[in-house]
Write a protein that holds these residues in place. Structure first.
Motif, PDB file in Angstrom:
ATOM      1  N   GLY A   1      -4.495  17.894   3.567  1.00  0.00           N
ATOM      2  CA  GLY A   1      -4.811  16.516   3.895  1.00  0.00           C
ATOM      3  C   GLY A   1      -4.906  15.671   2.646  1.00  0.00           C
ATOM      4  O   GLY A   1      -5.426  16.116   1.619  1.00  0.00           O
ATOM      5  N   ILE A   2      -4.383  14.462   2.736  1.00  0.00           N
ATOM      6  CA  ILE A   2      -4.525  13.482   1.667  1.00  0.00           C
ATOM      7  C   ILE A   2      -5.689  12.586   2.047  1.00  0.00           C
ATOM      8  O   ILE A   2      -5.710  12.007   3.144  1.00  0.00           O
ATOM      9  N   ARG A   3      -6.650  12.473   1.150  1.00  0.00           N
ATOM     10  CA  ARG A   3      -7.828  11.638   1.396  1.00  0.00           C
ATOM     11  C   ARG A   3      -7.856  10.500   0.385  1.00  0.00           C
ATOM     12  O   ARG A   3      -7.545  10.697  -0.782  1.00  0.00           O
ATOM     13  N   ALA A   4      -8.242   9.348   0.870  1.00  0.00           N
ATOM     14  CA  ALA A   4      -8.463   8.184   0.012  1.00  0.00           C
ATOM     15  C   ALA A   4      -9.901   7.747   0.251  1.00  0.00           C
ATOM     16  O   ALA A   4     -10.282   7.452   1.388  1.00  0.00           O
ATOM     17  N   ASP A   5     -10.696   7.775  -0.794  1.00  0.00           N
ATOM     18  CA  ASP A   5     -12.124   7.442  -0.703  1.00  0.00           C
ATOM     19  C   ASP A   5     -12.812   8.205   0.422  1.00  0.00           C
ATOM     20  O   ASP A   5     -13.605   7.655   1.185  1.00  0.00           O
ATOM     21  N   GLY A   6     -12.475   9.494   0.550  1.00  0.00           N
ATOM     22  CA  GLY A   6     -13.125  10.370   1.517  1.00  0.00           C
ATOM     23  C   GLY A   6     -12.538  10.365   2.918  1.00  0.00           C
ATOM     24  O   GLY A   6     -12.919  11.177   3.753  1.00  0.00           O
ATOM     25  N   THR A   7     -11.605   9.460   3.201  1.00  0.00           N
ATOM     26  CA  THR A   7     -11.025   9.350   4.542  1.00  0.00           C
ATOM     27  C   THR A   7      -9.655  10.021   4.577  1.00  0.00           C
ATOM     28  O   THR A   7      -8.821   9.775   3.707  1.00  0.00           O
TER      29      THR A   7
ATOM     30  N   ALA B   1       9.196  21.467   2.615  1.00  0.00           N
ATOM     31  CA  ALA B   1       8.033  20.587   2.499  1.00  0.00           C
ATOM     32  C   ALA B   1       8.218  19.363   3.388  1.00  0.00           C
ATOM     33  O   ALA B   1       9.335  19.007   3.758  1.00  0.00           O
ATOM     34  N   GLY B   2       7.120  18.719   3.717  1.00  0.00           N
ATOM     35  CA  GLY B   2       7.159  17.489   4.496  1.00  0.00           C
ATOM     36  C   GLY B   2       5.893  16.683   4.269  1.00  0.00           C
ATOM     37  O   GLY B   2       4.983  17.109   3.543  1.00  0.00           O
ATOM     38  N   CYS B   3       5.822  15.513   4.913  1.00  0.00           N
ATOM     39  CA  CYS B   3       4.685  14.620   4.701  1.00  0.00           C
ATOM     40  C   CYS B   3       4.505  13.676   5.870  1.00  0.00           C
ATOM     41  O   CYS B   3       5.381  13.535   6.720  1.00  0.00           O
ATOM     42  N   TRP B   4       3.379  12.979   5.890  1.00  0.00           N
ATOM     43  CA  TRP B   4       3.120  11.866   6.789  1.00  0.00           C
ATOM     44  C   TRP B   4       1.979  11.039   6.216  1.00  0.00           C
ATOM     45  O   TRP B   4       1.181  11.522   5.415  1.00  0.00           O
ATOM     46  N   LEU B   5       1.919   9.781   6.602  1.00  0.00           N
ATOM     47  CA  LEU B   5       0.843   8.866   6.179  1.00  0.00           C
ATOM     48  C   LEU B   5       0.540   7.889   7.296  1.00  0.00           C
ATOM     49  O   LEU B   5       1.436   7.494   8.030  1.00  0.00           O
ATOM     50  N   GLU B   6      -0.706   7.474   7.374  1.00  0.00           N
ATOM     51  CA  GLU B   6      -1.029   6.366   8.266  1.00  0.00           C
ATOM     52  C   GLU B   6      -0.786   5.061   7.499  1.00  0.00           C
ATOM     53  O   GLU B   6      -0.716   5.068   6.260  1.00  0.00           O
ATOM     54  N   PRO B   7      -0.642   3.939   8.193  1.00  0.00           N
ATOM     55  CA  PRO B   7      -0.248   2.680   7.533  1.00  0.00           C
ATOM     56  C   PRO B   7      -1.150   2.244   6.379  1.00  0.00           C
ATOM     57  O   PRO B   7      -0.658   1.706   5.385  1.00  0.00           O
ATOM     58  N   SER B   8      -2.447   2.493   6.469  1.00  0.00           N
ATOM     59  CA  SER B   8      -3.368   2.031   5.421  1.00  0.00           C
ATOM     60  C   SER B   8      -3.103   2.673   4.067  1.00  0.00           C
ATOM     61  O   SER B   8      -3.534   2.165   3.037  1.00  0.00           O
ATOM     62  N   ALA B   9      -2.379   3.792   4.049  1.00  0.00           N
ATOM     63  CA  ALA B   9      -2.173   4.542   2.808  1.00  0.00           C
ATOM     64  C   ALA B   9      -0.793   4.341   2.194  1.00  0.00           C
ATOM     65  O   ALA B   9      -0.518   4.858   1.112  1.00  0.00           O
ATOM     66  N   VAL B  10       0.051   3.586   2.842  1.00  0.00           N
ATOM     67  CA  VAL B  10       1.434   3.409   2.378  1.00  0.00           C
ATOM     68  C   VAL B  10       1.468   2.587   1.093  1.00  0.00           C
ATOM     69  O   VAL B  10       0.681   1.660   0.898  1.00  0.00           O
ATOM     70  N   GLY B  11       2.394   2.945   0.202  1.00  0.00           N
ATOM     71  CA  GLY B  11       2.636   2.159  -1.006  1.00  0.00           C
ATOM     72  C   GLY B  11       1.697   2.441  -2.160  1.00  0.00           C
ATOM     73  O   GLY B  11       1.688   1.704  -3.140  1.00  0.00           O
ATOM     74  N   LYS B  12       0.928   3.513  -2.084  1.00  0.00           N
ATOM     75  CA  LYS B  12      -0.037   3.833  -3.140  1.00  0.00           C
ATOM     76  C   LYS B  12       0.369   5.056  -3.954  1.00  0.00           C
ATOM     77  O   LYS B  12      -0.379   5.503  -4.818  1.00  0.00           O
ATOM     78  N   GLY B  13       1.525   5.623  -3.650  1.00  0.00           N
ATOM     79  CA  GLY B  13       1.995   6.787  -4.384  1.00  0.00           C
ATOM     80  C   GLY B  13       1.322   8.088  -4.008  1.00  0.00           C
ATOM     81  O   GLY B  13       1.478   9.099  -4.699  1.00  0.00           O
TER      82      GLY B  13
END
Length: 186
Positions: free
Chosen positions: A71-77, A96-108
């Motif tokens: 899991g990728i977490r940003a500020d604990g979420t 390998a693969g990936c996914w992101l929710e919209p709030s995390a897009v564009g942050k690398g």
């Protein structure tokens, strides 16, 4: 549980396990429409039971050394993830693969997480070839493959049946010597 923090932006990578299935479902609900534009994960994780089952399948893959999920977490979420959908250590191949929710897009976040897991697979597990399969219309994921130093191997025409339509899939990969050379150049 252990976490791999990166930088000073509060981002971290952690293995996903079955016990936080409710959090995983909540994350999937937040990003269901966005994530579902290009991958079927939101169609698999629809309630608490399917969330737990999906995460359990990856716990079993990790135990068998045939896959991993983080899991990728940003500020604990929890905002996204990366995974090895398949991993064949004996033959030195992984997907390998990936996914992101919209709030995390564009942050690398996916690129950084991808680097971490690919480096681990090559340097710790002896994987020779890491593959990235992506729906040809998923420009963001193709951009990640490029940033990870991958080479486009080709297109599997209309190989991905999804929501009643067949889609082309691009296959990208990086070989261990290419990865090491790219990392040394960074």
């Amino acid at each position: 549980m252990y976490a791999y923090p990166w930088g000073d932006d509060g981002a971290e990578l952690r293995p996903l396990e079955p016990w936080p299935a409710e959090e995983f479902l909540t994350h999937m609900d937040r990003g269901r429409e966005f994530i579902g534009q290009h991958i079927g994960l939101p169609d698999l994780v629809t309630d608490l039971e399917s969330s737990r089952s999906f995460l359990q399948s990856y716990a079993e893959k990790a135990a068998a050394d045939t896959g991993r999920i983080y899991g990728i977490r940003a500020d604990g979420t929890l905002v996204g993830g990366v995974l090895f959908r398949t991993m064949d250590v004996e033959h030195g191949n992984a997907e390998a693969g990936c996914w992101l929710e919209p709030s995390a897009v564009g942050k690398g976040l996916v690129t950084r997480a991808g680097r971490m897991i690919i480096d681990w697979a090559i340097e710790e597990r002896g994987i020779h070839r890491v593959e990235w399969q992506v729906w040809a219309a998923n420009e963001a994921s193709i951009a990640v493959a490029r940033r990870l130093g991958m080479t486009k191997d080709g297109v599997l025409r209309e190989s991905y049946p999804y929501r009643g339509k067949r889609h082309d899939v691009e296959v990208w990969s990086v070989l261990a010597p290419e990865w090491r050379a790219g990392e040394q150049a960074s």
